[in-house]
Design an enzyme around this catalytic site. Structure first.
Site, PDB file in Angstrom:
ATOM      1  CE1 TYR A  50     102.722 -26.280  35.517  1.00 57.80           C
ATOM      2  CE2 TYR A  50     100.713 -25.375  36.459  1.00 57.80           C
ATOM      3  CZ  TYR A  50     102.084 -25.313  36.250  1.00 57.80           C
ATOM      4  OH  TYR A  50     102.794 -24.287  36.800  1.00 57.80           O
ATOM      5  CB  CYS A  86     101.987 -20.664  44.738  1.00 63.14           C
ATOM      6  SG  CYS A  86     102.085 -20.175  43.000  1.00 63.14           S
ATOM      7  CG  HIS A  87     101.733 -15.424  43.476  1.00 62.26           C
ATOM      8  ND1 HIS A  87     102.962 -15.166  44.024  1.00 62.26           N
ATOM      9  CD2 HIS A  87     101.963 -15.704  42.172  1.00 62.26           C
ATOM     10  CE1 HIS A  87     103.893 -15.264  43.105  1.00 62.26           C
ATOM     11  NE2 HIS A  87     103.318 -15.583  41.976  1.00 62.26           N
TER      12      HIS A  87
END
Length: 320
Positions: free
Chosen positions: A254, A168-169
Site C-alpha cells: 500500500y 474487514c478484520h
C-alpha cells in the site's frame, strides 16, 4: 426469524465461520440462511458441512442452497457478500502481469494495478447484486467482504442504491499485536481506528485511561517476535507515530516504495508467508487452501476432524 443471504458462500472456511458466529447468539439460532454460489462443488460442500453442524447442535436454523442469486436474495434481512470475481485464475493475472513490468505485489487486491484489475471486474457484479437487492429485498443491509473494499464500497454507495457496510478484520489482528507488544491483556487495551480500508491507523491506544501511543515504538522494537515480523509497520510507526491495522505484507504494497527496489525488499518484508510480504504470497496461500479443502472435506463431514465449533464466537465483525 432472521433471513440472511450468503453470496459467494462457496468460500468454505469463511462462510462456516460467519454462520457459526451468528448461530452462537441464542436469539439468532432459528436463522434461515440462503447460500448462493456459482461453483456447485463448493456450494454443495459448504452446505453439507453447515447442515451437519446445525443438526449436531440440534438447532432450528435452516439452509437453502441455490446457484440463483436473485432467488437467494428474496425477502432477506441481511446480505453477506464474499465473492471473488474471476476466481484464482483471474487473481493470478493480477499478480503476474504487474510483476512482468516490475510491480511487486504481495496480495494485489486493494490498490495498485492488481487492485484496479480486481475492481474493474468486481464492481459490475456488485452493482448487479445491488440491482437484485432493490427488486427483492430493498430494505436489506449488505455487508461486503469482497475486495478491493474501498473501491467496491465507494461504487456501491455512489451507484448501488442500497444500504451497505464494508467489513474487514485487520483491526482485530492489530489490536492483539499491540496488546502483545505492550505486555497487556487485550481486553484492557482500548483503541480508536481511523482511515479507509485498507489504510487504517490506531490513532488512540489507551490502557485504563493512560495514553499508550508514546510507548508503542519501543514496545514493538524490543519485542522478540514482532520486531522481526513487522519491519515495515514498525518503520511507519517510527516515522509517522501510528501503527497500521494491516499486515506487514499488505502495508508494504500500500506504500509501494517499500517494494520498489529489489535490493531493499528483504529489509522490509518478513518473507516466510504472505502476511510478512512474500511476493505473490496470498495467491499461493489461496491455491494451497483450495486443495486442502478438497482433502479435508470428507474428514470434516465424517466427524474425524473439526476446527470450528459452535459457541466459539470469533472476533469477526459480521455477527456483531
Amino acid at each position: 426469524m432472521l433471513k440472511i443471504a450468503m453470496i459467494g458462500a462457496g468460500s468454505i472456511g469463511f462462510t462456516r465461520r460467519l454462520m457459526m458466529d451468528i448461530l452462537a447468539v441464542k436469539e439468532f439460532q432459528d436463522t434461515e440462511f440462503h447460500f448462493m454460489d456459482i461453483n456447485k462443488e463448493n456450494l454443495e460442500m459448504v452446505t453439507n458441512l453447515c447442515q451437519q453442524m446445525i443438526q449436531l447442535n440440534k438447532l432450528p436454523a435452516k439452509i437453502i442452497a441455490t446457484t440463483d442469486r436473485k432467488e437467494a436474495l428474496k425477502g432477506v434481512d441481511y446480505v453477506f457478500c464474499t465473492v471473488r470475481v474471476g476466481g484464482l485464475e483471474a487473481f493470478k493475472h493480477d499478480i503476474d502481469i504487474p510483476l512482468k513490468y516490475g510491480v511487486n505485489q504481495c496480495v494485489g487486491d486493494t490498490l495498485g494495478p492488481g487492485g484496479v484489475f480486481f475492481a474493474l471486474r468486481t464492481i459490475p457484479v456488485l452493482l448487479d447484486l445491488a440491482n437484485d437487492m432493490r427488486e427483492v429485498c430493498p430494505n436489506a443491509l449488505l455487508f461486503n467482504y469482497s475486495n478491493p473494499m474501498a473501491m467496491n464500497t465507494w461504487a456501491l454507495r455512489r451507484a448501488g442504491g442500497i444500504r451497505v457496510v464494508g467489513l474487514c478484520h485487520g483491526v482485530q489482528g492489530g489490536h492483539r499485536q499491540i496488546a502483545n507488544a505492550l505486555g497487556l491483556p487485550k481486553e484492557e487495551v482500548d483503541f480508536v481506528c481511523a482511515g479507509i480500508n485498507h489504510q487504517t491507523w490506531y490513532i488512540e491506544v489507551k490502557h485504563k485511561g493512560k495514553d499508550m501511543l508514546p510507548y508503542m515504538l519501543e514496545a514493538f522494537e524490543k519485542h522478540p517476535q514482532l520486531s522481526k515480523t513487522e519491519p515495515c509497520r514498525i518503520d511507519v510507526l517510527k516515522r509517522f507515530g501510528y501503527y497500521s491495522t494491516e499486515s506487514n505484507g499488505h502495508l508494504s504494497e500500500y506504500l509501494p516504495w517499500y517494494r520498489k527496489r529489489k535490493n531493499e525488499l528483504d529489509r522490509w518484508i518478513y518473507s516466510e508467508d504472505w502476511i510478512g510480504g512474500l511476493t505473490a504470497g496470498y495467491l499461493d496461500q489461496c491455491m494451497k487452501k483450495t486443495d486442502e479443502y478438497r482433502i479435508m472435506y470428507p474428514k470434516w463431514l465424517s466427524g474425524e476432524l473439526e476446527y470450528i465449533q459452535l459457541g466459539n464466537r470469533s472476533e469477526e465483525h459480521g455477527s456483531y
